[in-house]
Design a protein around this motif. Structure first.
Motif, short mmCIF file in Angstrom:
data_model
loop_
_atom_site.label_atom_id
_atom_site.label_comp_id
_atom_site.label_asym_id
_atom_site.label_seq_id
_atom_site.Cartn_x
_atom_site.Cartn_y
_atom_site.Cartn_z
N CYS A 149 0.83 -1.21 0.00
CA CYS A 149 0.00 0.00 0.00
C CYS A 149 0.86 1.25 0.00
N GLN A 150 2.00 1.22 0.71
CA GLN A 150 2.90 2.38 0.72
C GLN A 150 3.56 2.56 -0.64
N VAL A 151 3.95 1.46 -1.25
CA VAL A 151 4.56 1.54 -2.58
C VAL A 151 3.55 2.07 -3.59
N PHE A 152 2.31 1.59 -3.49
CA PHE A 152 1.25 2.06 -4.40
C PHE A 152 1.01 3.55 -4.20
N ARG A 153 0.95 4.00 -2.95
CA ARG A 153 0.71 5.42 -2.67
C ARG A 153 1.84 6.27 -3.22
N THR A 154 3.09 5.80 -3.04
CA THR A 154 4.24 6.55 -3.55
C THR A 154 4.23 6.61 -5.07
N SER A 206 4.78 7.76 -11.25
CA SER A 206 5.23 6.55 -11.95
C SER A 206 4.10 5.55 -12.16
N PHE A 207 3.02 5.67 -11.40
CA PHE A 207 1.90 4.75 -11.60
C PHE A 207 1.30 4.93 -12.99
N GLU A 208 1.10 6.16 -13.40
CA GLU A 208 0.51 6.42 -14.71
C GLU A 208 1.46 6.10 -15.84
N THR A 209 2.75 6.34 -15.63
CA THR A 209 3.72 6.14 -16.71
C THR A 209 4.25 4.71 -16.80
N THR A 210 4.25 4.00 -15.67
CA THR A 210 4.90 2.69 -15.64
C THR A 210 4.01 1.57 -15.13
N TRP A 211 3.24 1.81 -14.06
CA TRP A 211 2.59 0.73 -13.35
C TRP A 211 1.07 0.73 -13.46
N LYS A 212 0.53 1.39 -14.46
CA LYS A 212 -0.93 1.48 -14.54
C LYS A 212 -1.59 0.12 -14.83
N ASN A 213 -0.86 -0.81 -15.41
CA ASN A 213 -1.43 -2.14 -15.68
C ASN A 213 -0.98 -3.19 -14.65
N THR A 214 -0.33 -2.73 -13.59
CA THR A 214 0.13 -3.62 -12.52
C THR A 214 -0.53 -3.22 -11.21
N ARG A 215 -0.93 -4.19 -10.44
CA ARG A 215 -1.59 -3.90 -9.17
C ARG A 215 -0.67 -4.32 -8.03
N PHE A 216 -0.48 -3.41 -7.07
CA PHE A 216 0.32 -3.68 -5.89
C PHE A 216 -0.59 -4.22 -4.79
N ILE A 217 -0.22 -5.37 -4.23
CA ILE A 217 -1.00 -5.95 -3.15
C ILE A 217 -0.07 -6.27 -1.98
N TRP A 230 -7.51 -1.46 -2.48
CA TRP A 230 -6.67 -1.79 -3.64
C TRP A 230 -5.63 -2.87 -3.37
N CYS A 231 -5.28 -3.14 -2.12
CA CYS A 231 -4.14 -4.01 -1.84
C CYS A 231 -4.53 -5.29 -1.13
N ASN A 232 -5.81 -5.63 -1.11
CA ASN A 232 -6.29 -6.85 -0.47
C ASN A 232 -5.81 -8.06 -1.28
N PRO A 233 -5.06 -8.98 -0.67
CA PRO A 233 -4.54 -10.11 -1.43
C PRO A 233 -5.57 -11.21 -1.68
N SER A 234 -6.68 -11.19 -0.95
CA SER A 234 -7.66 -12.27 -1.12
C SER A 234 -9.07 -11.77 -0.85
N PRO A 235 -9.60 -10.85 -1.68
CA PRO A 235 -10.98 -10.40 -1.50
C PRO A 235 -11.98 -11.51 -1.83
N LEU A 236 -12.99 -11.65 -0.98
CA LEU A 236 -13.97 -12.72 -1.15
C LEU A 236 -15.26 -12.26 -1.79
N ASP A 237 -15.27 -11.03 -2.31
CA ASP A 237 -16.49 -10.51 -2.92
C ASP A 237 -16.55 -10.78 -4.42
N GLY A 238 -15.57 -11.53 -4.95
CA GLY A 238 -15.56 -11.85 -6.38
C GLY A 238 -14.97 -10.78 -7.26
N SER A 239 -14.43 -9.71 -6.65
CA SER A 239 -13.87 -8.62 -7.46
C SER A 239 -12.52 -8.97 -8.06
N GLN A 240 -11.83 -9.95 -7.47
CA GLN A 240 -10.52 -10.35 -7.98
C GLN A 240 -10.47 -11.86 -8.21
N PRO A 241 -11.12 -12.33 -9.28
CA PRO A 241 -11.12 -13.78 -9.54
C PRO A 241 -9.75 -14.34 -9.88
#
Length: 682
Positions: A547-552, A558-569, A588-599
């Protein structure tokens, strides 16, 4: 071919049979060659081969217990004791020879007059077993290997047969037989060493040591010298003499009068990997167990030389361009490790893991409820990279913002340059005395007690100060370029941590040293160097402070230029300790959401009872598990120079990755074979 000449060649090959020494031993059979030749030619087929004769001979001499058991059963000494002219032991021995070692050449064991029929579909027949047993019993008698005389009296109990009488002359020679230097024709190599100057050395061969003699070749035209483990040549570009370390060498020089074969060097590498064995521990173990009766001693320097040589060979053989490492001819072992990491280290990137993909670290993309209309062929497989740091790293120059190696790893605080600039300046005697006392062994014992018993407070102790120490996985100052003013330069500085990146299956992708902190900025720089192109970047990057890396990344752009297609968890272990009020982390950083949002992170599986259950698609603890294994080398790494640290850790992670990938390939092949077997049965 004349059988006499064949037996002559057999005796020559006997000289090269490996020496096995043990006490007590029985002497090797020493009968006249004419008797041995006459017996073989008169007992077995005229077409019997040299290899078959040697198998029969050494099968008998390598099994002295068989000779004792066979001889005893041939004689009856007490009432009820059955006498067997052909013992059951020799019959079983014959069955094993006919069905295993000599099945393809069974016809060579019998004369036509023996009238033995060998069924191609059967390994042996009762007649063939009896006939061969009688022949082997006669061979035992001809070689004078019998333990009992004709009256059944014990002459001498057979011990292990000694091969000292046929110990070969061992030479350590160059691999090349002609000059292969660039710009030189293929001239033959000359041997110019005087007889009195031929060096006699100890050769460590796996679990034994023998005496050997070393010779080298020389090209009279270009001056290149060829040794068993390297080639010395003149570099016409730099006008310097260099040596090329041969990655495929059979023998390796460990010291002035000590050499080793690849079995020994590979055992050093494997023992270090499997047992976290230090050089001192391995040297003591080998010298005590196999040191040729104490005449051959392997030191820790020999073991380190063997480790460096074998690890360089392992990495160099995977190089496509030039598999041999080239160093200065005068380079010592420290310069060799420095050059090895520079030329073969690839900046900490582990080459075998490049483009790796298995069912544990990638799978086909799964779509959530609102994405079912998307075409699967338009998307790449889902991948993950797991990143974590371990606080275990080498020292470097204590001067501000200098990461050069120390001029002297034992007691020096500066690199060579800053030692010359600052070395003669006053170190303040009072502060220096306090520093020495606080870093003494006696003080270290007290520190260890305070750490192990944090609640203990005895009257004579000074009140403890609750200093604010930055936790390893907590936010770090982002101003990495800021120089922290040091109170003194008595001791060297130290890298903050070793950062590792691996796949969920455990294959290591890369590693790096972080100097002052494991800050999100340092992590993003590390990741950017690993994944320079959009195609190389994984779908998910898992890290304890994701979450800290994602926020930074969002803040610095760099998120828009480099990591926009990568998700930090965040990995599952640390995620449970993150604040539930942190909406960014929870969303955004939940490694195992049970609501079906991250199959692609959580999948459904069916157990043995047919019930559905949730399962994580990736092992987010892979780096934690890797670092727990690396921590076993802490005792070895903590006193290493930075160059030795770099090469040692790179070699261990390189070997670890090769083994992980090989294990995955073997598992996959086994599953494929099981599937083919099931299909054939169906």
């Amino acid at each position: 071919m004349c059988f006499g000449s064949t037996l002559g060649l057999a005796c020559l090959l006997l000289l090269f049979f490996p020496l096995v020494s043990a006490t007590p031993t029985s002497p090797f059979p020493n009968i006249p060659f004419s008797e041995f030749s006459s017996f073989i030619s008169g007992t077995f087929s005229p077409d019997i081969s040299l290899a078959t004769v040697l198998v029969l001979l050494f099968s008998l001499t390598d099994n002295p217990e068989l000779l004792n058991l066979h001889g005893r059963q041939q004689h009856s000494k007490v009432n009820g004791d059955k006498q067997h002219l052909v013992s059951t032991w020799m019959k079983m021995f014959s069955r094993l020879l006919l069905s295993k070692n000599l099945r393809a050449v069974r016809t060579e064991l019998f004369h036509s007059a023996d009238h033995i029929y060998l069924d191609p579909s059967e390994p042996y027949t009762p007649q063939s077993v009896t006939a061969l047993s009688k022949k082997l019993d006669s061979l035992v008698s001809a070689l004078h290997l019998g333990a009992f005389n004709t009256s059944g009296k014990l002459r001498h109990r057979r011990q292990e047969i000694s091969y000292e009488a046929i110990e070969p002359l061992r030479l350590i020679l160059p691999q090349s037989y002609e000059c292969d230097s660039e710009g030189c024709s293929q001239y033959s190599l000359s041997q110019n060493t005087k007889f009195s100057q031929v060096p006699q050395v100890a050769l460590a061969r796996g679990a034994d040591a023998i005496q050997a003699w070393v010779l080298h070749g020389h090209c009279e035209h270009c001056g290149t010298s060829y040794y068993a483990d390297h080639t010395r040549f003149h570099n016409t570009t730099t006008q310097e003499w260099q040596r090329s370390m041969l990655s495929g060498a059979r023998f390796v020089k460990l010291g002035q009068s000590t050499w080793a074969d690849r079995t020994f060097t590979s055992s050093v590498l494997n023992a270090t990997y499997s047992f976290h064995a230090s050089t001192s521990a391995f040297a003591e173990f080998w010298s005590t167990s196999f040191g040729l009766g104490g005449n051959t001693t392997i030191t820790r320097r020999h073991v380190w030389q063997a480790f460096v040589s074998e690890s360089i060979s392992m990495v160099a053989q995977d190089q496509q361009d030039n598999p041999d490492l080239v160093v200065a001819d005068s380079a010592d072992i420290d310069e060799v490790t420095t050059t090895a990491f520079t030329q073969l280290g690839n900046g900490g990137v582990i080459q075998p893991a490049q483009d790796h993909a298995c069912d544990e670290c990638s799978h086909k993309r799964r779509f959530s409820t609102g994405e079912q209309h998307l075409d699967l062929d338009d998307y790449d497989p889902v991948t993950m990279c797991v990143v974590d740091g371990i606080v275990m790293s080498p020292t470097h120059c204590a001067h501000d913002d200098c990461q050069s190696p120390l001029a002297n790893a034992w007691g020096e605080a500066f690199c060579e340059y800053h030692r010359q600039v600052w070395g003669n300046r006053c170190r303040h005697q009072r502060e220096w005395t306090q520093y020495q006392e606080s870093h003494s062994r006696a003080n270290l014992a007290g520190v260890c007690r305070m750490i192990s018993r944090p609640q203990e407070q005895v009257p004579w102790q000074n009140p403890r100060r609750n200093a604010e120490v930055q936790a390893h996985d907590q936010p770090a100052p982002e101003d990495d370029d800021a120089i922290i003013q040091k109170a003194h330069y008595f001791g060297p500085s130290k890298y903050y941590c070793t950062e590792t990146a691996c796949y969920p299956c455990g294959a290591v992708l890369a590693w790096a040293l972080f100097d002052r902190s494991e800050s999100p900025t340092n992590i993003l720089r590390f990741l950017a160097s690993l994944f320079p192109t959009p195609e190389s970047r994984p779908t998910y990057i898992c890290i304890d402070k994701g979450c800290q890396v994602f926020r930074t990344a969002v803040v610095n752009g760099s998120f828009e230029t480099t990591w926009k297609n990568t998700r930090f968890i965040v990995d599952t272990y640390h995620y449970s300790n993150h604040k539930r009020t942190d909406n960014l982390c929870q969303t955004w950083c939940n490694p195992s959401p049970l609501d079906g949002s991250q199959p692609n992170l959580v999948i459904q599986e069916t157990d043995d009872h047919g019930d559905l259950y949730y399962k994580r698609a990736f092992n987010t603890q892979a780096c934690e598990q890797l670092n727990a294994w690396i921590a076993g080398f802490a005792g070895i790494l903590k006193r290493m120079t930075i160059h030795n640290f770099n090469w040692f850790l790179h070699a261990m992670l390189y070997l670890h990755t090769k083994r992980v990938i090989a294990a995955k390939a073997a598992k996959k092949a086994g599953q494929a074979e099981d599937g083919d077997e099931v299909a054939s049965n169906v």
